[in-house]
Scaffold this motif. Structure first.
Motif, PDB file in Angstrom:
ATOM      1  N   PHE A  87     -50.389 -11.385 -19.812  1.00  0.00           N
ATOM      2  CA  PHE A  87     -49.632 -10.133 -19.780  1.00  0.00           C
ATOM      3  C   PHE A  87     -50.346  -9.106 -20.636  1.00  0.00           C
ATOM      4  CE2 PHE A  87     -46.222 -13.314 -19.106  1.00  0.00           C
ATOM      5  CZ  PHE A  87     -45.699 -12.813 -17.930  1.00  0.00           C
ATOM      6  N   PRO A 123     -42.782 -26.918 -25.307  1.00  0.00           N
ATOM      7  CA  PRO A 123     -42.003 -26.130 -26.257  1.00  0.00           C
ATOM      8  C   PRO A 123     -41.638 -24.753 -25.716  1.00  0.00           C
ATOM      9  CG  PRO A 123     -44.316 -26.174 -26.878  1.00  0.00           C
ATOM     10  CD  PRO A 123     -44.179 -27.112 -25.718  1.00  0.00           C
ATOM     11  N   SER A 124     -40.700 -24.121 -26.406  1.00  0.00           N
ATOM     12  CA  SER A 124     -40.326 -22.749 -26.085  1.00  0.00           C
ATOM     13  C   SER A 124     -41.566 -21.867 -26.166  1.00  0.00           C
ATOM     14  CB  SER A 124     -39.269 -22.303 -27.096  1.00  0.00           C
ATOM     15  OG  SER A 124     -38.925 -20.979 -26.854  1.00  0.00           O
ATOM     16  N   THR A 147     -42.365 -18.485 -16.882  1.00  0.00           N
ATOM     17  CA  THR A 147     -43.413 -17.631 -16.299  1.00  0.00           C
ATOM     18  C   THR A 147     -44.037 -18.326 -15.088  1.00  0.00           C
ATOM     19  OG1 THR A 147     -43.860 -16.649 -18.453  1.00  0.00           O
ATOM     20  CG2 THR A 147     -45.597 -16.464 -16.798  1.00  0.00           C
ATOM     21  N   TYR A 170     -44.252 -12.450 -10.388  1.00  0.00           N
ATOM     22  CA  TYR A 170     -45.452 -12.023 -11.101  1.00  0.00           C
ATOM     23  C   TYR A 170     -46.671 -12.420 -10.275  1.00  0.00           C
ATOM     24  CZ  TYR A 170     -42.629 -12.012 -15.456  1.00  0.00           C
ATOM     25  OH  TYR A 170     -41.692 -11.793 -16.422  1.00  0.00           O
TER      26      TYR A 170
HETATM   27  N1  LIG Z   1     -43.087  -9.883 -18.662  1.00  0.00           N
HETATM   28  C1  LIG Z   1     -43.629 -10.300 -19.801  1.00  0.00           C
HETATM   29  N2  LIG Z   1     -44.382  -9.475 -20.561  1.00  0.00           N
HETATM   30  C2  LIG Z   1     -44.950  -9.905 -21.719  1.00  0.00           C
HETATM   31  N3  LIG Z   1     -44.825 -11.174 -22.192  1.00  0.00           N
HETATM   32  C3  LIG Z   1     -44.086 -12.033 -21.475  1.00  0.00           C
HETATM   33  C4  LIG Z   1     -43.442 -11.662 -20.254  1.00  0.00           C
HETATM   34  N4  LIG Z   1     -42.779 -12.748 -19.762  1.00  0.00           N
HETATM   35  C5  LIG Z   1     -42.999 -13.741 -20.649  1.00  0.00           C
HETATM   36  N5  LIG Z   1     -43.769 -13.322 -21.667  1.00  0.00           N
HETATM   37  C6  LIG Z   1     -44.229 -14.129 -22.807  1.00  0.00           C
HETATM   38  O1  LIG Z   1     -44.815 -15.312 -22.290  1.00  0.00           O
HETATM   39  C7  LIG Z   1     -44.551 -16.424 -23.132  1.00  0.00           C
HETATM   40  C8  LIG Z   1     -43.940 -17.564 -22.317  1.00  0.00           C
HETATM   41  O2  LIG Z   1     -42.615 -17.206 -21.935  1.00  0.00           O
HETATM   42  P1  LIG Z   1     -41.728 -18.155 -20.990  1.00  0.00           P
HETATM   43  O3  LIG Z   1     -40.386 -17.526 -20.884  1.00  0.00           O
HETATM   44  O4  LIG Z   1     -42.477 -18.406 -19.735  1.00  0.00           O
HETATM   45  O5  LIG Z   1     -41.692 -19.494 -21.860  1.00  0.00           O
HETATM   46  P2  LIG Z   1     -40.797 -20.800 -21.645  1.00  0.00           P
HETATM   47  O6  LIG Z   1     -41.708 -21.970 -21.780  1.00  0.00           O
HETATM   48  O7  LIG Z   1     -40.029 -20.690 -20.381  1.00  0.00           O
HETATM   49  O8  LIG Z   1     -39.837 -20.692 -22.915  1.00  0.00           O
HETATM   50  P3  LIG Z   1     -38.295 -21.187 -23.132  1.00  0.00           P
HETATM   51  O9  LIG Z   1     -38.322 -22.686 -23.101  1.00  0.00           O
HETATM   52  O10 LIG Z   1     -37.983 -20.634 -24.494  1.00  0.00           O
HETATM   53  O11 LIG Z   1     -37.477 -20.549 -22.054  1.00  0.00           O
HETATM   54  C9  LIG Z   1     -43.647 -15.906 -24.238  1.00  0.00           C
HETATM   55  O12 LIG Z   1     -44.433 -15.678 -25.383  1.00  0.00           O
HETATM   56  C10 LIG Z   1     -43.096 -14.595 -23.691  1.00  0.00           C
HETATM   57  O13 LIG Z   1     -42.831 -13.688 -24.716  1.00  0.00           O
END
Ligand SMILES: Nc1ncnc2c1ncn2[C@@H]1O[C@H](COP(=O)(O)OP(=O)(O)OP(=O)(O)O)[C@@H](O)[C@H]1O
Length: 233
Positions: free
Chosen positions: A16, A47-48, A54, A63
């Motif tokens: 991003f 992990p988170s 994404t 995306y």
């Molecule tokens: N549209 C966006 N623009 C900028 N950064 C983004 C965007 N979408 C996600 N991110 C970043 O990408 C990273 C991954 O986010 P994502 O939500 O995919 O993680 P996750 O593994 O699903 O987390 P969780 O288990 O907490 O839901 C994070 O650091 C988030 O801030």
């Protein structure tokens, strides 16, 4: 007979651009290779911030990936959603790919029953049959009948989530993407969702999902796909 390959991710990357930070880039996905077959339920773990949501959004073509391919089997041909036209994306979503997120996008003034029946109507099922099947599914998910004629904006989080799941699962799609669909559900309703997913898989659907609840993950997953957070570029 080996199960049909339904989805193949090849060397998929997503970063991003952070407009508020002078164009710095955040690398979220790098070099993802994943194959998903009919009848499987692959659960994304990690992990988170590892990029699980994404990844689902890239597959659903919300995306565009920065690099790599998202091959989807659609009507017995292969489409790379990374390169598909908007029209092709809509066609794939209409018949092949369902995405159930954590939250119901409530459409003002539309009753819950119609929200759930709509995907069937779009497929050409006649209205009485679509409404009957929508009612059957809402009943299985323990949404009380008195709520069916109401728009879900005033429903509890768990009730909205069950309407959302019903809408996502009513028209059987070959590939199901699930982003925490059971986060606000109680044990009884999680059991119903686990059963509905087992039925979808038995019917040949391929499922790719995120389930933070370990018990739910263990029940539905046929395989885990571990992911790790990347450093910022
Ligand atoms: N549209 C966006 N623009 C900028 N950064 C983004 C965007 N979408 C996600 N991110 C970043 O990408 C990273 C991954 O986010 P994502 O939500 O995919 O993680 P996750 O593994 O699903 O987390 P969780 O288990 O907490 O839901 C994070 O650091 C988030 O801030």
């Amino acid at each position: 007979m080996t199960a049909a390959l339904m989805l193949e991710l090849r060397d998929l990357s997503k970063s991003f651009e952070l407009h508020h930070q002078h164009g710095a880039r955040l690398n979220v996905l790098r070099g993802i290779d994943l194959r998903l077959h009919a009848g499987e339920c692959v659960v994304l773990s990690g992990p988170s911030g590892a990029g699980k949501s994404t990844l689902l959004r890239v597959i659903y073509a919300n995306y565009r990936p920065s690099f790599g391919a998202v091959h989807v089997r659609h009507d017995e041909r292969w489409i790379d959603l990374a390169k598909a036209t908007p029209h092709e994306v809509l066609e794939v979503r209409r018949r092949t790919l369902a995405y159930v997120s954590q939250f119901l996008r409530v459409i003002p003034r539309v009753p819950a029953l119609d929200i759930v029946a709509e995907p069937l109507l779009q497929m050409g099922v006649d209205e009485p049959e679509a409404r009957r099947r929508a009612g059957d599914l809402l009943r299985r998910l323990n949404v009380p009948e008195r709520l069916w004629a109401l728009p879900p904006s005033t429903f509890s989080g768990g009730e909205q989530q069950r309407v959302n799941i019903a809408r996502g699962l009513i028209a059987r799609r070959p590939i199901l993407l699930l982003d925490e669909p059971t986060a606000s559900l109680d044990v009884e309703n999680r059991n119903v969702v686990a059963q509905l997913l087992a039925e979808a898989r038995a019917d040949g659907s391929a499922v790719l999902g995120i389930f933070h609840d370990e018990d739910m993950r263990d029940r539905v997953a046929t395989r885990l796909f571990p992911m790790q957070a990347l450093e910022a570029a």
